[in-house]
Design a protein around this motif. Structure first.
Motif, short mmCIF file in Angstrom:
data_model
loop_
_atom_site.label_atom_id
_atom_site.label_comp_id
_atom_site.label_asym_id
_atom_site.label_seq_id
_atom_site.Cartn_x
_atom_site.Cartn_y
_atom_site.Cartn_z
N PHE A 169 -4.96 -1.85 -5.69
CA PHE A 169 -3.97 -2.26 -4.68
C PHE A 169 -2.62 -1.60 -4.95
O PHE A 169 -1.94 -1.17 -4.02
CB PHE A 169 -3.82 -3.78 -4.68
N ASP B 184 -7.74 -4.11 8.09
CA ASP B 184 -8.91 -3.88 7.24
C ASP B 184 -8.84 -4.79 6.01
O ASP B 184 -9.43 -4.51 4.98
CB ASP B 184 -9.01 -2.41 6.83
N ALA B 185 -8.11 -5.87 6.12
CA ALA B 185 -7.79 -6.68 4.94
C ALA B 185 -8.58 -7.98 4.86
O ALA B 185 -8.35 -8.77 3.95
CB ALA B 185 -6.30 -6.98 4.93
N HIS C 85 -8.18 -6.86 -1.34
CA HIS C 85 -7.56 -8.02 -0.67
C HIS C 85 -8.24 -9.34 -1.01
O HIS C 85 -8.53 -10.15 -0.14
CB HIS C 85 -7.58 -7.81 0.84
N ASP D 42 -1.16 -8.89 3.88
CA ASP D 42 -0.81 -8.39 2.54
C ASP D 42 0.56 -8.84 2.04
O ASP D 42 0.94 -8.49 0.92
CB ASP D 42 -0.83 -6.86 2.52
N HIS E 211 0.83 -1.22 0.00
CA HIS E 211 0.00 0.00 0.00
C HIS E 211 0.86 1.26 0.00
O HIS E 211 0.51 2.26 -0.62
CB HIS E 211 -0.89 0.05 1.25
ZN ZN Z 1 -4.00 -4.15 2.73
#
Ligand code: ZN
Length: 295
Positions: free
Chosen positions: A86, A192-193, A125, A266, A61
């Protein structure tokens, strides 16, 4: 009967035909981040040489590409991206590289969910559901085949074998979650993924109330989280960005909630870590969640 000379010729022919692509030119594939790199490796096998721009333990990110990255893109014959916003830094980088290589969007064809919060952006994600990753793998297989048609059979076989592993993983996580009482399938997490994970596997990820996911929660934030846990009767809390262990002990003591370990979202870890491959990453997360939520 084969003469000795014929036999030798036959052996040589077999060796040449069976020679791995390593000795030939391997197809250079660039993936934008470590998880995609692992998928490309699984599909491409020996015929590809894969690199990831954003490596293990690194956050795509907030990635800041370097001029060396533009050169890597210029060298690649295929570039594999996640898409869905992304890699916000990617289009400029591709332009700067002057690359004519196909830029593959591995999420093409998945059902996109909206990110939590405002603005209605897509949630990128998608790999947090093993079923989605089957789509990634099919897209990667097709892209590699287009770039290297002689590898078709290998890519097909590798993709099929890996998709079977994804089916196994998916079933494994679903049956582990099924053993947890429905009212316990909830955690508080600053990540938050995990929206796709939540949809696929039915564990609800609840954001800590009024706490920025970026910053470390203060003692006052933690007091608010304690209220939230009590009110919603949440059985487990995964707050990795609270570095003061006394704060987390307080949460456990005052709420009875279990404190979960680290979840990977991630990026893969290095080979020494808990999640050096995508399959390891998903298994690790599932194990942590199930352990925290089990009776
Ligand atoms: Zn992420």
């Amino acid at each position: 009967m084969l003469s000795r000379r014929h036999l030798l010729a036959a052996i040589v022919a077999v060796l040449v035909a069976g020679e791995p692509a390593a000795a030939q030119e391997r197809l250079k594939v660039l993936a934008t981040f470590s998880i995609l790199g692992d998928l490309v490796k699984n599909v491409g096998g020996d015929r590809v040489e894969v690199a990831a721009l954003v490596g293990p333990d690194s956050d795509a990110h907030v990635y800041a590409p370097s001029p060396a990255d533009a050169r890597k893109i210029a060298d690649a014959k295929v570039v594999v991206t996640n898409g869905l916003g992304f890699e916000g830094w990617m289009s400029r980088l591709v332009r700067a590289s002057g690359s004519k290589a196909p830029i593959i969007v591995a999420t093409n064809g998945i059902t996109v969910r909206k990110a939590a919060g405002a603005r209605g952006d897509a949630d990128p994600h998608a790999w947090q559901s093993a079923a989605n990753v089957k789509v990634y793998v099919a897209n990667i297989r097709d892209a590699l085949t287009a770039a290297d048609p002689a590898g078709r059979e290998l890519f097909q076989a590798n993709a099929a074998a890996y998709i079977a592993k994804l089916d196994g993983l998916d079933a494994e996580i679903k049956s582990a979650v099924a053993a947890i009482p429905v009212d316990r399938r909830r955690i508080i997490s600053g990540h938050d993924a995990f929206g796709y994970f939540q949809e696929a596997y039915g564990i609800e990820f609840i954001a800590p109330q009024g706490v920025s996911t970026e910053a470390e929660p203060s003692a006052r934030d933690v007091a608010r989280i304690i209220t939230q846990i009590r009110q919603l009767k949440i059985p487990a809390v995964f707050l990795e960005n609270v570095s003061d262990p006394r704060l987390m002990q307080r949460v456990a003591q005052e709420t009875g909630a279990r404190i979960g370990g680290k979840l990977y979202s991630d990026a893969l870890t290095s080979n020494k870590g808990d999640a050096p491959t995508y399959l390891d990453l998903m298994r690790h997360n599932a194990r942590e969640l199930i352990a925290a939520l089990a009776h």
